[in-house]
Design a protein around this motif. Structure first.
Motif, mmCIF file in Angstrom:
data_model
loop_
_atom_site.group_PDB
_atom_site.id
_atom_site.type_symbol
_atom_site.label_atom_id
_atom_site.label_comp_id
_atom_site.label_asym_id
_atom_site.label_seq_id
_atom_site.Cartn_x
_atom_site.Cartn_y
_atom_site.Cartn_z
ATOM 1 N N UNK A 1 0.788 -1.230 0.000
ATOM 2 C CA UNK A 1 0.000 0.000 0.000
ATOM 3 C C UNK A 1 0.821 1.282 0.000
ATOM 4 N N UNK A 2 2.077 1.234 0.474
ATOM 5 C CA UNK A 2 2.867 2.455 0.623
ATOM 6 C C UNK A 2 4.296 2.264 0.119
ATOM 7 N N UNK A 3 4.859 3.388 -0.303
ATOM 8 C CA UNK A 3 6.283 3.431 -0.653
ATOM 9 C C UNK A 3 6.954 4.383 0.323
ATOM 10 N N UNK A 4 8.118 4.014 0.792
ATOM 11 C CA UNK A 4 8.873 4.853 1.716
ATOM 12 C C UNK A 4 10.252 5.092 1.118
ATOM 13 N N UNK A 5 10.625 6.362 1.055
ATOM 14 C CA UNK A 5 11.935 6.742 0.537
ATOM 15 C C UNK A 5 12.722 7.350 1.684
ATOM 16 N N UNK A 6 13.880 6.777 1.994
ATOM 17 C CA UNK A 6 14.719 7.298 3.070
ATOM 18 C C UNK A 6 15.877 8.051 2.443
ATOM 19 N N UNK A 7 16.011 9.335 2.779
ATOM 20 C CA UNK A 7 17.062 10.195 2.258
ATOM 21 C C UNK A 7 18.352 10.022 3.051
ATOM 22 N N UNK B 1 19.887 12.042 4.877
ATOM 23 C CA UNK B 1 19.835 12.636 6.216
ATOM 24 C C UNK B 1 18.846 11.901 7.130
ATOM 25 N N UNK B 2 18.423 10.704 6.717
ATOM 26 C CA UNK B 2 17.488 9.836 7.441
ATOM 27 C C UNK B 2 16.049 10.337 7.443
ATOM 28 N N UNK B 3 15.765 11.412 6.742
ATOM 29 C CA UNK B 3 14.385 11.881 6.602
ATOM 30 C C UNK B 3 13.641 10.903 5.705
ATOM 31 N N UNK B 4 12.389 10.611 6.033
ATOM 32 C CA UNK B 4 11.607 9.672 5.250
ATOM 33 C C UNK B 4 10.457 10.378 4.547
ATOM 34 N N UNK B 5 10.214 9.968 3.325
ATOM 35 C CA UNK B 5 9.071 10.472 2.569
ATOM 36 C C UNK B 5 8.205 9.254 2.268
ATOM 37 N N UNK B 6 6.930 9.341 2.630
ATOM 38 C CA UNK B 6 6.015 8.218 2.426
ATOM 39 C C UNK B 6 4.874 8.660 1.523
ATOM 40 N N UNK B 7 4.431 7.744 0.675
ATOM 41 C CA UNK B 7 3.299 8.024 -0.207
ATOM 42 C C UNK B 7 2.563 6.729 -0.494
ATOM 43 N N UNK B 8 1.265 6.846 -0.630
ATOM 44 C CA UNK B 8 0.458 5.683 -1.001
ATOM 45 C C UNK B 8 0.713 5.331 -2.459
ATOM 46 N N UNK B 9 0.706 4.040 -2.761
ATOM 47 C CA UNK B 9 0.975 3.594 -4.127
ATOM 48 C C UNK B 9 -0.055 4.124 -5.119
#
Length: 122
Positions: A4-10, A12-20
């Motif tokens: 259901x979700x994609x998580x991108x870790x940058x 600097x350890x910041x995470x960006x999450x978005x629904x597929x």
């Protein structure tokens, strides 16, 4: 990624999450070296040029091959715009010793010539 979700870790350890369901416009992406891309054509090209790399890695031929793969869009990213011009202007061809000697002799001949005479007519 999960179902259901994609998580991108940058970095600097910041995470960006978005629904597929919000990411349906994104397709598979591929990365390749300019060497392996020779002969291929793709819609879009992104070229990362680190101008401090050696002349064998960043030069006129490599830059041409990288950019000429794109059929509709090409973007170049670099850390230093001034150095980019110099780096992609380098020619990787090797000179043979006789060419170097001929070039040096030609330079010496032009330095030995007397300065041109300027004549004015009155």
């Amino acid at each position: 990624m999960d179902d259901k979700r994609a998580t991108l870790r940058l970095d600097n350890n910041r995470e960006i999450k978005a629904g597929l369901s919000h990411l349906r416009h994104i397709d598979y992406g591929y990365a390749s070296t300019s060497h392996s891309a020779q002969g291929a054509t793709v819609d879009r090209v992104i070229v990362n040029v680190d101008s401090i790399r050696s002349a064998q890695l960043v030069n006129q031929k490599q830059f041409y091959v990288s950019l000429s793969r794109a059929s509709s869009d090409a973007r170049v990213y670099t850390h230093d715009m001034k150095a980019l011009g110099h780096a992609v202007g380098r020619r990787p061809e090797k000179s043979i010793a006789l060419d170097v000697v001929k070039e040096q002799q030609a330079q010496q001949q032009t330095q030995k010539l007397p300065p041109p005479t300027i004549r004015r007519s009155i």
